[in-house]
Design an enzyme around this catalytic site. Structure first.
Site, PDB file in Angstrom:
ATOM      1  N   GLY A  54       0.857  -1.192   0.000  1.00 36.79           N
ATOM      2  CA  GLY A  54       0.000   0.000   0.000  1.00 36.79           C
ATOM      3  C   GLY A  54       0.879   1.222   0.000  1.00 36.79           C
ATOM      4  O   GLY A  54       2.073   1.142   0.323  1.00 36.79           O
ATOM      5  N   CYS A  81       5.358  -6.055   1.477  1.00 41.18           N
ATOM      6  CA  CYS A  81       5.693  -4.629   1.397  1.00 41.18           C
ATOM      7  C   CYS A  81       5.041  -3.871   2.563  1.00 41.18           C
ATOM      8  O   CYS A  81       5.420  -4.089   3.712  1.00 41.18           O
ATOM      9  CB  CYS A  81       5.291  -4.083   0.021  1.00 41.18           C
ATOM     10  N   TYR A  82       4.043  -3.031   2.303  1.00 38.22           N
ATOM     11  CA  TYR A  82       3.380  -2.347   3.420  1.00 38.22           C
ATOM     12  C   TYR A  82       2.860  -3.374   4.431  1.00 38.22           C
ATOM     13  O   TYR A  82       2.886  -3.145   5.636  1.00 38.22           O
ATOM     14  CB  TYR A  82       2.215  -1.487   2.898  1.00 38.22           C
ATOM     15  N   HIS A 168       8.092  -7.807  -3.705  1.00 40.51           N
ATOM     16  CA  HIS A 168       6.770  -8.255  -4.169  1.00 40.51           C
ATOM     17  C   HIS A 168       6.861  -9.626  -4.848  1.00 40.51           C
ATOM     18  O   HIS A 168       7.237  -9.697  -6.025  1.00 40.51           O
ATOM     19  CB  HIS A 168       6.202  -7.230  -5.168  1.00 40.51           C
ATOM     20  N   ASP A 226     -15.290 -11.733 -23.012  1.00 40.36           N
ATOM     21  CA  ASP A 226     -15.711 -11.451 -21.636  1.00 40.36           C
ATOM     22  C   ASP A 226     -17.229 -11.477 -21.491  1.00 40.36           C
ATOM     23  O   ASP A 226     -17.774 -12.148 -20.611  1.00 40.36           O
ATOM     24  CB  ASP A 226     -15.184 -10.085 -21.165  1.00 40.36           C
ATOM     25  N   LYS A 368      -7.664 -11.950 -18.444  1.00 43.47           N
ATOM     26  CA  LYS A 368      -8.199 -12.489 -19.707  1.00 43.47           C
ATOM     27  C   LYS A 368      -8.006 -14.007 -19.860  1.00 43.47           C
ATOM     28  O   LYS A 368      -8.924 -14.715 -20.253  1.00 43.47           O
ATOM     29  CB  LYS A 368      -7.503 -11.777 -20.863  1.00 43.47           C
TER      30      LYS A 368
END
Ligand code: XMP
Length: 510
Positions: A54, A81-82, A168, A226, A368
């Site tokens: 974040g 991370c955060y 990450h 979609d 997708k």
């Protein structure tokens, strides 16, 4: 009931990617707000919890926090991370601004004995993006990875099953990131791998039924992957109560309106609305891409509203509008903290004052390739599931500048020729089409000077459509397509090939 992992969102841009990686490891995942009460989490009984990154600093007043009891449930937690900083701060460690902020791919030296890095070598690459870091770990934790500028690049309290990484693991720039997430799931959380696309289908069907109760739903069907998958899912969930509206806005590809009608007319309750004049009138003289998108997004909804009113006598008021929105549409339209790249017609292009009060968007969390897999699971014909994407605003975003019927007709023919040529390839690009640029150029035909449009050809390789590389089409194919276009389409005097990737370009020209 499947095992599940909860991803707690603290405003990071990668939350859907984390959820996706968990699904790739065959574990069901669900994203909840970072502020979800701990009691609620306990009730949901996940096998693990992942705290996202974040943009905030934990020590700032008003930064998103979590309750200490989250770490006392006995449920394994992975902070990213955060999420790592939050874990450290909440449990009594210290988080401070970095001496040197780290951005980009960094060498990570990892402790191969830590369960998170099982089976991996000590030398890893991790994507770093941070200005704060954990400077003192809470009691019970030890460092399990470091970089040149970050002593605590990952930490663990093995006894309490608490893990955290400053880098990450969910992004492709951390090459072994998925393996680390898999290690967390299987070595720490006790995952058994009971999730697959069939399970997702069942869950979506149940959720649709719960959301709409016994009401009717109007679905905007474009015939693209979609919305077709969305239609199939709704047809399974509420077979008699989904009404599919296909709006032919006059900006479809050659023969596409008829093809879509043929594919759906006997499968679902299907209405085709021919609205070319209505759309072209609204778009007259408009050349700004964002305005075009907004006008089209709004006009779609106005047509849907007109159709919903027609259904009113038979089914009562229709509050639900279903759309095949997928995750990249949401991100690029600038949802949450992300910047608006382009307002996808079905997200940023929706008018505020529409009569539909609720959206049904079962694919909103999917990428997708996952949508295609779901389509195959729903036994949709391959011609539908493997179709290349076609944006809702259609040729409007492929005609640069203002739109006229003549330009749309020129582009339709040029595009059909190019697609026919590329369609013969054994290995095809993931998306390929023609663009009518607003540049005219001089040519010569016979003994005469011509002054016609420039057509740009685009073909890209991608899996997630959020980034792409240009597809290296062979010159003989390009040459053949170019001469067929210039010879066969009046009004075109030149053809060029677009060799840009995304970023820095986008796939569509507008
Ligand atoms: P860009 O141009 O943003 O495109 O790189 C990424 C993918 O999204 C499609 N696209 C859209 N799809 N409504 C849609 O349904 C839209 O407004 C829209 N704009 C772009 C594009 O074709 C590509 O596959």
């Amino acid at each position: 009931m499947n095992q599940r992992v909860i991803v707690l969102d603290f405003g990071g841009q990668y939350k859907e990617l984390i959820a996706r990686r968990v699904r790739e490891c065959r574990v069901s995942s669900e994203i909840l707000r970072g502020s979800t009460p701990v009691d609620e989490l306990k009730r949901l009984a996940p096998i693990g919890i992942i705290l996202t990154g974040g943009p905030d600093s934990v020590y700032r007043d008003g930064a998103p926090r979590c309750d200490r009891s989250l770490f006392e449930l006995g449920i394994p937690v992975l902070g990213i991370c955060y999420g790592m900083q939050l874990m450290a701060y909440t449990l009594g460690g210290e988080v401070s601004p970095c001496q040197t902020s780290e951005y980009g791919r960094k060498s990570v030296s990892a402790d191969a004995d830590a369960p998170l890095f099982a089976g991996l070598s000590t030398s890893q690459i991790g994507l770093m993006s941070h200005t704060d870091q954990v400077t003192r770990m809470p009691d019970g934790f030890r460092t399990i990875a470091s970089t040149a500028d970050c002593a605590n690049a990952a930490m663990a309290d093995v006894k309490r099953k608490l893990y955290a990484t400053q880098f990450h693991p969910e992004v492709e720039n951390t090459p072994n990131g998925t393996a680390m997430i898999r290690n967390f799931l299987y070595n720490v959380c006790g995952a058994v791998g009971d999730y697959d696309i069939a399970g997702y289908r069942a869950r979506m069907v149940a959720e649709i039924r719960e959301q709409v109760g016994d009401e009717h739903v109007l679905l905007g069907l474009s015939g693209g992957v979609d919305s077709s998958v969305c239609a199939a899912l709704l047809a399974e969930a509420i077979p008699e109560r989904v009404h599919c509206i296909f709006v032919d806005h006059g900006l479809m590809r050659l023969n596409e309106g008829d093809e879509v009608e043929a594919a759906f007319v006997n499968r679902v309750d299907f209405v085709r609305v021919n609205a070319e004049q209505r759309f072209l009138a609204k778009l007259k003289g408009v050349s700004d891409p964002e305005r075009k998108r907004k006008i089209i997004g709004e006009e779609f909804v106005r047509v849907f509203e007109d159709e919903a009113k027609k259904l009113l006598a038979a089914h009562g008021n229709i509050r639900f509008l279903a759309q095949g929105t997928i995750y990249p549409d949401v991100v690029e339209s600038g949802a949450n903290e992300s910047a608006t790249i382009k307002s996808h017609h079905n997200v940023g292009g929706l008018p505020k004052d529409m009569m539909f009060t609720e959206l049904v968007e079962p694919l909103r969390g999917l990428f997708k390739d996952e949508v295609r897999a779901l389509g195959r699971e729903l036994k949709l014909p391959r011609a539908l599931t493997e179709r290349q994407p076609f944006p809702g605003p259609g040729l409007a975003v492929r005609i640069i500048g203002n739109i006229t019927k003549r330009k749309a007709d020129i582009l339709r023919l040029a595009d059909a020729i190019f697609r026919e040529e590329v369609g013969r390839l054994r290995v095809k690009p993931d998306q390929y089409f023609a663009v009518l640029t607003d540049t005219k150029s001089v040519g010569v035909m016979g003994d005469f000077r011509t002054h016609g449009y420039t057509i740009a050809l685009r073909a890209v390789k991608t899996t997630d459509f959020m980034t792409c590389e240009y597809f290296p089409l062979k010159h003989d194919l390009l040459g053949r397509a170019a001469s067929r276009i210039v010879d066969g389409v009046r009004g075109v005097s030149r053809v060029v090939y677009d060799v840009t990737g995304k970023p820095p370009a986008t796939i569509e020209w507008e």
